[in-house]
Write a protein that holds these residues in place. Structure first.
Motif, PDB file in Angstrom:
ATOM      1  N   GLU A  16      30.805  -2.164 -74.597  1.00 27.68           N
ATOM      2  CA  GLU A  16      32.185  -1.884 -74.197  1.00 27.68           C
ATOM      3  C   GLU A  16      33.013  -1.277 -75.326  1.00 27.68           C
ATOM      4  N   LYS A  17      32.864  -1.844 -76.531  1.00 22.72           N
ATOM      5  CA  LYS A  17      33.648  -1.346 -77.670  1.00 22.72           C
ATOM      6  C   LYS A  17      32.964  -0.172 -78.363  1.00 22.72           C
ATOM      7  N   ASN A  18      31.694   0.044 -78.033  1.00 27.80           N
ATOM      8  CA  ASN A  18      30.939   1.162 -78.619  1.00 27.80           C
ATOM      9  C   ASN A  18      30.773   1.063 -80.127  1.00 27.80           C
ATOM     10  N   TYR A  19      30.711  -0.149 -80.660  1.00 26.22           N
ATOM     11  CA  TYR A  19      30.516  -0.339 -82.097  1.00 26.22           C
ATOM     12  C   TYR A  19      29.073   0.020 -82.454  1.00 26.22           C
ATOM     13  N   SER A  20      28.880   0.447 -83.692  1.00 29.98           N
ATOM     14  CA  SER A  20      27.535   0.783 -84.143  1.00 29.98           C
ATOM     15  C   SER A  20      26.721  -0.498 -84.317  1.00 29.98           C
ATOM     16  N   ALA A  21      25.407  -0.352 -84.311  1.00 28.98           N
ATOM     17  CA  ALA A  21      24.514  -1.511 -84.487  1.00 28.98           C
ATOM     18  C   ALA A  21      24.758  -2.178 -85.836  1.00 28.98           C
ATOM     19  N   LEU A  22      25.082  -1.373 -86.854  1.00 25.08           N
ATOM     20  CA  LEU A  22      25.331  -1.905 -88.196  1.00 25.08           C
ATOM     21  C   LEU A  22      26.586  -2.774 -88.212  1.00 25.08           C
ATOM     22  N   THR A  23      27.647  -2.325 -87.532  1.00 20.03           N
ATOM     23  CA  THR A  23      28.890  -3.099 -87.467  1.00 20.03           C
ATOM     24  C   THR A  23      28.681  -4.393 -86.696  1.00 20.03           C
ATOM     25  N   VAL A  24      27.962  -4.305 -85.602  1.00 20.35           N
ATOM     26  CA  VAL A  24      27.693  -5.498 -84.784  1.00 20.35           C
ATOM     27  C   VAL A  24      26.891  -6.524 -85.584  1.00 20.35           C
ATOM     28  N   LYS A  25      25.946  -6.041 -86.365  1.00 18.16           N
ATOM     29  CA  LYS A  25      25.150  -6.948 -87.206  1.00 18.16           C
ATOM     30  C   LYS A  25      26.035  -7.655 -88.226  1.00 18.16           C
ATOM     31  N   ALA A  26      26.997  -6.920 -88.797  1.00 15.20           N
ATOM     32  CA  ALA A  26      27.918  -7.505 -89.768  1.00 15.20           C
ATOM     33  C   ALA A  26      28.781  -8.583 -89.105  1.00 15.20           C
ATOM     34  N   TYR A  27      29.261  -8.312 -87.886  1.00 15.95           N
ATOM     35  CA  TYR A  27      30.046  -9.293 -87.141  1.00 15.95           C
ATOM     36  C   TYR A  27      29.214 -10.541 -86.860  1.00 15.95           C
ATOM     37  N   GLN A  28      27.979 -10.341 -86.453  1.00 20.37           N
ATOM     38  CA  GLN A  28      27.084 -11.458 -86.156  1.00 20.37           C
ATOM     39  C   GLN A  28      26.871 -12.328 -87.395  1.00 20.37           C
ATOM     40  N   ASN A  29      26.651 -11.676 -88.538  1.00 14.39           N
ATOM     41  CA  ASN A  29      26.458 -12.411 -89.799  1.00 14.39           C
ATOM     42  C   ASN A  29      27.692 -13.234 -90.151  1.00 14.39           C
ATOM     43  N   ASP A  30      28.883 -12.640 -89.962  1.00 10.82           N
ATOM     44  CA  ASP A  30      30.121 -13.356 -90.274  1.00 10.82           C
ATOM     45  C   ASP A  30      30.293 -14.581 -89.385  1.00 10.82           C
ATOM     46  N   LEU A  31      29.977 -14.439 -88.104  1.00 13.52           N
ATOM     47  CA  LEU A  31      30.072 -15.579 -87.179  1.00 13.52           C
ATOM     48  C   LEU A  31      29.057 -16.660 -87.528  1.00 13.52           C
TER      49      LEU A  31
END
Length: 296
Positions: free
Chosen positions: A13-28
């Motif tokens: 939905e937000k069209n974030y890159s895989a790299l950004t999503v991975k960073a978000y996942q790590n932070d969570l």
């Protein structure tokens, strides 16, 4: 796990890159581990601001920069906004949070002379790696692409007939960038050298190591740092500074700000305007030297 729904939301939905999503996942994951350790909570969905504040304080105490902490809290805030949207929670615990103060970093670009010195053919060793490194530097400086965008370039990214490059940027947004004749010439030389590699594993990708696998972030950073260390005394020598130099030099030569915005792949003009402080200095110099009343 609810994180999976969140990452799907960011990707689809937000069209974030895989790299950004991975960073978000790590932070969570990091925050979740903290909450389990400090409060024995099994989920971060129902935490309060006081608990989040304790985490932030622990990050400050660890020596992490305010800029990095703000990025982590921003990821957490995005997650809670998602929970609100899906009616999983009723209030966002970060609703009244104020970001930590950060000092404004002034990015000093390479001068045109420094770039010209680095791109002198005598600086590049014979063989595959020398040719590859020259193309990497030329591409950064002539297109302004980001490091991850360069790493992800495919063999099909180039249209040599139209002399253009297709780049997949942030939020999977594509943009087309024109190529200089000098870059196309170096690209042809590189492709011939690439064909002679004994083993190629990642055949779809343009830039490979000597072993035939896709290049990686630390290697690209090292290439830029090593070559520019020979020509520049600036403290920071990175792909981002080369991207900054690309934008600054275009603006210094009178390029339209909106055109530079499109080339850089920025979503807003405000993001591009950070590059104008150097061009303004150049304009002042031109103004003083050229205006008929400046000598009076």
């Amino acid at each position: 796990m609810f994180f999976k729904s969140f990452t799907d939301y960011l990707l689809l939905e937000k069209n974030y890159s895989a790299l950004t999503v991975k960073a978000y996942q790590n932070d969570l994951d990091v925050f979740s581990a903290f909450i389990i350790s400090e409060y024995q909570e099994s989920s971060i969905n129902q935490v309060n601001y006081a608990q989040i504040r304790t985490w932030i304080v622990s990050l400050v105490d660890s020596g992490m920069s305010n800029r990095s902490i703000n990025r982590k809290v921003s990821a957490l805030n995005t997650y809670y906004k998602f929970l609100l949207k899906t009616e999983t929670i009723e209030t966002n615990p970060l609703i009244k949070h104020k970001a930590l103060k950060t000092s404004k970093k002034i990015q000093i670009p390479f001068s045109e002379t420094e770039v010209a010195l680095v791109l002198d053919p005598s600086n590049f060793e014979d063989g595959f790696e020398g040719i590859r490194n020259k193309l990497i530097i030329e591409l950064f400086y002539s297109t302004g692409i980001r490091r991850i965008e360069l790493i992800e370039l495919k063999m099909v990214s180039f249209n040599l007939h139209n002399k253009t490059l297709k780049v997949l940027g942030k939020r999977n947004k594509e943009r087309i960038i024109p190529l200089l004749e000098s870059v196309i010439s170096t690209l042809h030389v590189y492709l011939k050298a690439r064909e002679k590699l004994e083993h190629i594993t990642d055949s779809d990708y343009l830039f490979l190591t000597q072993k035939g696998v896709k290049i990686y972030e630390t290697l690209v950073y090292r290439i830029i740092n090593d070559y520019f260390s020979k020509a520049s005394t600036k403290v920071k020598k990175s792909p981002h500074i080369l991207r900054h130099s690309f934008a600054t030099h275009l603006l210094n030569q009178g390029a339209d700000l909106n055109a530079v915005k499109e080339l850089l792949g920025h979503s807003s003009l405000a993001a591009t305007q950070v590059y104008t402080h150097n061009s303004i200095a150049e304009l002042k110099k031109v103004h003083v030297n050229a205006h008929p009343r400046s000598k009076k």
